[in-house]
Design an enzyme around this catalytic site. Structure first.
Site, PDB file in Angstrom:
ATOM      1  N   GLU A 217      46.966  45.059  36.624  1.00  0.00           N
ATOM      2  CA  GLU A 217      47.764  45.333  37.831  1.00  0.00           C
ATOM      3  C   GLU A 217      47.655  44.152  38.773  1.00  0.00           C
ATOM      4  O   GLU A 217      46.639  43.447  38.772  1.00  0.00           O
ATOM      5  CB  GLU A 217      47.238  46.588  38.537  1.00  0.00           C
ATOM      6  CG  GLU A 217      47.583  47.858  37.802  1.00  0.00           C
ATOM      7  CD  GLU A 217      46.996  49.104  38.465  1.00  0.00           C
ATOM      8  OE1 GLU A 217      46.351  48.971  39.528  1.00  0.00           O
ATOM      9  OE2 GLU A 217      47.184  50.186  37.914  1.00  0.00           O
TER      10      GLU A 217
ATOM     11  N   LYS B 160      46.587  42.360  41.935  1.00  0.00           N
ATOM     12  CA  LYS B 160      45.565  42.615  42.956  1.00  0.00           C
ATOM     13  C   LYS B 160      46.157  42.167  44.281  1.00  0.00           C
ATOM     14  O   LYS B 160      46.194  40.968  44.579  1.00  0.00           O
ATOM     15  CB  LYS B 160      44.261  41.878  42.654  1.00  0.00           C
ATOM     16  CG  LYS B 160      43.142  42.228  43.647  1.00  0.00           C
ATOM     17  CD  LYS B 160      41.845  41.517  43.314  1.00  0.00           C
ATOM     18  CE  LYS B 160      40.643  42.060  44.079  1.00  0.00           C
ATOM     19  NZ  LYS B 160      40.751  42.014  45.526  1.00  0.00           N
TER      20      LYS B 160
ATOM     21  N   ARG C 107      30.569  50.777  41.597  1.00  0.00           N
ATOM     22  CA  ARG C 107      31.142  49.508  41.144  1.00  0.00           C
ATOM     23  C   ARG C 107      30.807  49.384  39.670  1.00  0.00           C
ATOM     24  O   ARG C 107      29.654  49.518  39.282  1.00  0.00           O
ATOM     25  CB  ARG C 107      30.519  48.354  41.939  1.00  0.00           C
ATOM     26  CG  ARG C 107      31.220  47.024  41.757  1.00  0.00           C
ATOM     27  CD  ARG C 107      30.507  45.925  42.528  1.00  0.00           C
ATOM     28  NE  ARG C 107      30.689  45.992  43.965  1.00  0.00           N
ATOM     29  CZ  ARG C 107      31.789  45.591  44.618  1.00  0.00           C
ATOM     30  NH1 ARG C 107      32.817  45.118  43.941  1.00  0.00           N
ATOM     31  NH2 ARG C 107      31.872  45.685  45.923  1.00  0.00           N
TER      32      ARG C 107
HETATM   33  P1  ATP Z   1      37.542  41.786  47.231  1.00  0.00           P
HETATM   34  O1  ATP Z   1      36.658  41.156  48.264  1.00  0.00           O
HETATM   35  O2  ATP Z   1      37.660  41.032  45.959  1.00  0.00           O
HETATM   36  O3  ATP Z   1      38.836  42.302  47.760  1.00  0.00           O
HETATM   37  P2  ATP Z   1      36.224  44.299  47.461  1.00  0.00           P
HETATM   38  O4  ATP Z   1      34.735  44.228  47.524  1.00  0.00           O
HETATM   39  O5  ATP Z   1      36.973  44.620  48.695  1.00  0.00           O
HETATM   40  O6  ATP Z   1      36.751  43.004  46.733  1.00  0.00           O
HETATM   41  P3  ATP Z   1      36.551  45.336  44.872  1.00  0.00           P
HETATM   42  O7  ATP Z   1      36.412  46.731  44.363  1.00  0.00           O
HETATM   43  O8  ATP Z   1      35.561  44.372  44.389  1.00  0.00           O
HETATM   44  O9  ATP Z   1      36.606  45.426  46.443  1.00  0.00           O
HETATM   45  O10 ATP Z   1      37.984  44.772  44.511  1.00  0.00           O
HETATM   46  C1  ATP Z   1      39.046  45.624  44.474  1.00  0.00           C
HETATM   47  C2  ATP Z   1      39.767  45.657  45.776  1.00  0.00           C
HETATM   48  O11 ATP Z   1      41.038  45.098  45.547  1.00  0.00           O
HETATM   49  C3  ATP Z   1      40.009  47.070  46.231  1.00  0.00           C
HETATM   50  O12 ATP Z   1      39.038  47.493  47.155  1.00  0.00           O
HETATM   51  C4  ATP Z   1      41.417  47.034  46.805  1.00  0.00           C
HETATM   52  O13 ATP Z   1      41.334  46.889  48.213  1.00  0.00           O
HETATM   53  C5  ATP Z   1      42.044  45.786  46.257  1.00  0.00           C
HETATM   54  N1  ATP Z   1      43.170  46.009  45.333  1.00  0.00           N
HETATM   55  C6  ATP Z   1      44.350  45.366  45.388  1.00  0.00           C
HETATM   56  N2  ATP Z   1      45.159  45.729  44.399  1.00  0.00           N
HETATM   57  C7  ATP Z   1      44.487  46.649  43.664  1.00  0.00           C
HETATM   58  C8  ATP Z   1      44.810  47.398  42.496  1.00  0.00           C
HETATM   59  N3  ATP Z   1      45.965  47.270  41.869  1.00  0.00           N
HETATM   60  N4  ATP Z   1      43.876  48.260  42.025  1.00  0.00           N
HETATM   61  C9  ATP Z   1      42.677  48.399  42.637  1.00  0.00           C
HETATM   62  N5  ATP Z   1      42.325  47.705  43.749  1.00  0.00           N
HETATM   63  C10 ATP Z   1      43.210  46.837  44.256  1.00  0.00           C
END
Ligand code: ATP
Length: 593
Positions: A250, A252, A421
């Site tokens: 998907e 991001k 996670r």
């Molecule tokens: P990052 O700092 O990389 O955004 P994070 O610590 O906020 O990471 P992670 O779970 O590591 O969170 O990365 C996934 C994040 O990406 C989610 O919290 C969400 O906000 C975002 N995101 C964007 N698109 C998607 C998607 N298609 N599916 C899931 N999460 C997504």
């Protein structure tokens, strides 16, 4: 139960560093408390009145609290002012003034119930007479409080209880108070908490019906659940390998994660990543969601991204932050910063919880439940079973303004894992493809005075990661690069609410900053590589005795991660995994700092 008994525990907690001692004190408190008081005890001890997601605010500022202290002690405002400038803590001042007071009659001791009801009434005060009402009620409570009670009452009101109990510690103590204290008991409580985000309710349920009752907890409209989180991979083929060759990819999106609860009647609640209510910032989504979501009630997750309505292009993330915390001008911002909500998960489909369903089924149900429109769409997805289409999709994602892709498991076990996670979701970002290290989110725990051009203000900040096993914030870098003048000038104001006279109990570092801060503000930093250092304490001793992980050449990216709570910062376990990945790629990079 008397409030005096609760604050006696706080006093002991304040002088306790050992996790097992803290747990013991809390376990005894929970065991001895009457069941009906458990919710208020849990909330009060976290500095809250209700679970965080309800957003109940006390509405008492420093000036009003000072006035209440003065009135209840029968002294003038100036005296309070003078004393605070010496003690630096209005709680201590209130305590001192109370102990110096002579009384004709003994005080009728405050019950916890009264304190809680009084504080709730303060929070409920509205309208033109609200300030007077708050003052009257707070003065009334203080007038009946003993010295130590006054200290903690004031600290609670000002949001600086300083006993620093984290959720995991409370869960641990609940597992000892109402279960056998085993890892399994803790996991069952944690699971329920991940699904309902309300420790007060859980404590009462445990006391009334025992651990078994918690296994029935599931997602409910109106109660946010803890978000599922992703691991990282260094390459797309590694990510696909972990998924055994097939996965859903998907986009991001780089925006704000939003959990949308759409009730049967079409009313909408939106929660941020840290489970705060954010409908006020997104009235456009509140309007659009009931029409877009056909199966109601529903709980959906997605990323909210600024978008150019003429071209449909994704705009830079920073634009959306202009909406954060805004109460006024939202109508203007609504048209100036239009957003699109890209949905990627469905956790409640009608009355049926879908958390325990595999991801392919959740996605199918999401597609059936939603009618996409201009401001509510589905996250772009492609299923692949080889690396080549995955690379093309990644390029497409970057070309369309996403920051990378998410690689998601399609296996039968790909359920929604609230609050965890894991490798069921793997993120792969532009930076990784370019050979740069990923950004880290560090909590500010200290600051150093600047020199030269930066004399007279802070010049660098001490950042920590979070270690959930120890419930500690462990330093991993000192960062001064990447702040422009405006960002530096803003930091003291941003950090003010977290200022601390001494090193906060949960902070672990070998450095002595000029100012300490309680963990609150999260900054995004990037660095050259992870190394080992004797002064930093991130995952201390994991690789080499006497050393923790440290980030070399850290640089602030300019992004304050307001949507992250301190416990959402990069964890010490993530640092360990990143370090191992780095060592695998380049054995030379593992030397000391
Ligand atoms: P990052 O700092 O990389 O955004 P994070 O610590 O906020 O990471 P992670 O779970 O590591 O969170 O990365 C996934 C994040 O990406 C989610 O919290 C969400 O906000 C975002 N995101 C964007 N698109 C998607 C998607 N298609 N599916 C899931 N999460 C997504």
């Amino acid at each position: 139960m008397l409030y005096r008994n609760l604050v006696a525990v706080y006093e002991q907690l304040e002088g306790t560093r050992q996790h097992s001692d803290v747990r013991q004190l809390l376990t005894e408190l929970f065991r001895s408390a009457p069941t009906n008081l458990l919710p208020s005890i849990l909330y009060l001890s976290q500095g809250l009145l209700r679970p965080e997601f309800e957003g109940v605010e006390l509405g008492v500022g420093g000036a009003l609290a000072r006035k209440a202290v003065a009135q209840s002690a029968g002294v003038d405002d100036h005296q309070v002012h003078r004393e605070v400038s010496v003690s630096g803590d209005l709680g201590i001042t209130a305590e001192r003034l109370r102990s110096g007071q002579r009384r004709l009659e003994p005080l009728e001791p405050l019950e916890i119930e009264e304190v809680y009801a009084g504080l709730m009434a303060i929070a409920a005060a509205r309208g033109s007479g609200a300030q007077e009402e708050r003052l009257r009620r707070l003065t009334g409570l203080l007038a009946r409080a003993g010295p130590v009670e006054a200290r903690y009452l004031i600290r609670f009101v000002l949001g600086s209880l300083r006993i620093g109990i984290r959720e995991m510690t409370l869960i641990d103590a609940l597992a000892h108070a109402f279960g056998d204290g085993s890892k399994a008991a803790r996991a069952r409580i944690e699971r329920a908490f991940n699904l309902c985000s309300d420790l007060g309710w859980i404590a009462e349920e445990l006391s009334r019906h025992g651990l078994d009752a918690l296994d029935a907890v599931t997602i409910q409209v109106g109660r946010p659940i803890r978000p599922m989180l992703a691991e990282r991979a260094r390459s797309l083929s590694e990510a696909l390998h972990r998924m055994h060759g097939t996965a859903a990819l998907e986009f991001k999106y780089d925006g704000l994660r939003v959990q949308a609860h759409v009730a049967r009647d079409g009313s909408v609640r939106l929660f941020s990543r840290r489970l705060e209510r954010i409908e006020a910032q997104f009235p456009d989504l509140v309007d659009a969601l009931p029409a877009a979501v056909r199966h109601r009630p529903a709980v959906l997750e997605g990323e909210c991204v600024p978008i150019d309505p003429d071209t449909d292009e994704i705009r830079p993330f920073q634009e959306i932050s202009r909406r954060r915390g805004r109460i006024y001008d939202l109508d203007r911002l609504r048209s100036e910063v239009p957003v699109c909500f890209f949905l990627f998960d469905l956790l409640l489909d009608g009355t049926e919880p879908t958390l325990d369903r595999p991801f392919p089924e959740r996605r199918e149900r999401l597609e059936a439940a939603v009618t996409p429109g201009p401001s509510v769409r589905l996250a772009r997805q492609l299923r692949v079973d080889s690396a080549e289409p995955a690379r093309d999709f990644f390029d497409l994602a970057l070309a369309e303004g996403a920051e990378g892709i998410m690689v998601k498991s399609l296996a039968p076990e790909s359920t929604y894992r609230a609050g965890a996670r894991g490798f069921w979701w793997i993120k792969y970002k532009k930076e990784y493809a370019e050979g740069l290290s990923d950004s880290l989110d560090g909590v500010v725990v200290g600051a150093f005075h600047g020199r030269g051009r930066r004399a007279g203000r802070f010049g660098a900040f001490l950042l920590a990661c979070y270690n959930p096993e120890r419930d500690a914030f462990e330093s991993f870098c000192k960062v001064g690069t990447g702040f422009d003048d405006a960002a530096l000038a803003e930091m003291p104001r941003r950090l003010e609410p977290w200022a601390s006279d001494a090193r906060p109990a949960k902070v672990d570092t070998g450095l002595e900053p000029d100012r300490w801060f309680r963990p609150g503000l999260v900054l995004e930093v990037r660095g050259a590589e992870l190394t080992l250092s004797p002064v930093h304490r991130a995952d201390f001793g994991a690789i080499r005795p006497g050393s923790g992980f440290a980030l070399r050449f850290p640089r602030f990216t300019g992004r304050i991660r307001e949507e992250k709570a301190p416990t959402d910062a990069t964890s010490s376990g993530e640092l360990r995994r990143m370090y191992r990945q780095q060592v695998r790629q380049s054995p030379a990079a593992s030397g000391p700092a």
